[in-house]
Design a protein around this motif. Structure first.
Motif, PDB file in Angstrom:
ATOM      1  N   LYS A  53     -26.496   3.072 -21.470  1.00 18.98           N
ATOM      2  CA  LYS A  53     -26.183   2.423 -22.748  1.00 18.98           C
ATOM      3  C   LYS A  53     -24.716   2.688 -23.019  1.00 18.98           C
ATOM      4  O   LYS A  53     -24.289   3.838 -23.009  1.00 18.98           O
ATOM      5  CB  LYS A  53     -27.055   2.984 -23.872  1.00 18.98           C
ATOM      6  N   TRP A  54     -23.974   1.623 -23.233  1.00 17.61           N
ATOM      7  CA  TRP A  54     -22.527   1.719 -23.437  1.00 17.61           C
ATOM      8  C   TRP A  54     -21.858   2.448 -22.261  1.00 17.61           C
ATOM      9  O   TRP A  54     -20.914   3.221 -22.450  1.00 17.61           O
ATOM     10  CB  TRP A  54     -22.189   2.389 -24.773  1.00 17.61           C
ATOM     11  N   THR A  69     -32.884   7.707 -28.941  1.00 14.01           N
ATOM     12  CA  THR A  69     -32.101   7.740 -27.703  1.00 14.01           C
ATOM     13  C   THR A  69     -31.139   8.924 -27.676  1.00 14.01           C
ATOM     14  O   THR A  69     -30.471   9.215 -28.666  1.00 14.01           O
ATOM     15  CB  THR A  69     -31.306   6.429 -27.541  1.00 14.01           C
ATOM     16  N   ARG A  71     -27.853  10.210 -25.430  1.00 14.78           N
ATOM     17  CA  ARG A  71     -26.856   9.782 -24.439  1.00 14.78           C
ATOM     18  C   ARG A  71     -25.999  10.969 -24.050  1.00 14.78           C
ATOM     19  O   ARG A  71     -25.802  11.885 -24.838  1.00 14.78           O
ATOM     20  CB  ARG A  71     -25.954   8.682 -25.012  1.00 14.78           C
TER      21      ARG A  71
END
Length: 136
Positions: A53-54, A69, A71
């Motif tokens: 993600k990203w 989430t 990260r």
């Protein structure tokens, strides 16, 4: 890349870890292992999905939807970080337990210095909180 546990199921995630500078990669892989171990020992979490993600490795609970989430990435200030969704109370709740033990980035991250020992027991609490956030 060195052998990791659990093995990478997503080649794009593996390539992202491979792209991290070696000293930072070691710390990030330690946190990754802690995330998987904590998920396995925490009732209600289920199987983790490891994705990007990203452009950052991200850990989700799609089976149970129990968590928010998590990260992992490299902040501009240096070192590495564990990120949580900034509109949750995950980081503020953790900061209330350990106000001076970590470097925080607002409501969104805990930062770690390259080569510093990781306090795994407190981090396990943070990871468990994120993986069970929607079970509250």
């Amino acid at each position: 890349m060195t052998q990791t546990f659990p093995p990478f199921g997503n080649p794009a995630v593996a390539a992202t870890y491979e792209s991290f500078p070696p000293p930072l990669r070691e710390g990030l892989l330690t946190v990754r292992k802690l995330i998987f171990a904590t998920a396995a020992e925490t009732p209600g979490v289920g199987t983790l999905e490891e994705t990007l993600k990203w452009g950052q490795p991200a850990y989700l609970t799609p089976e149970t939807k129990s968590g928010s989430t998590i990260r992992l990435g490299l902040p501009k200030q240096g070192g590495f970080a564990l990120y949580a969704h900034c509109q949750t109370t995950i980081i503020p709740d953790f900061r209330s337990l350990f106000p001076d033990a970590f470097h925080y980035e607002g409501n969104r991250a805990v930062h770690f210095k390259e080569g510093a020992a990781l306090p795994l027991d407190p981090l396990r609490l943070l990871v468990r909180s994120a993986l069970t956030y929607h079970l509250k």
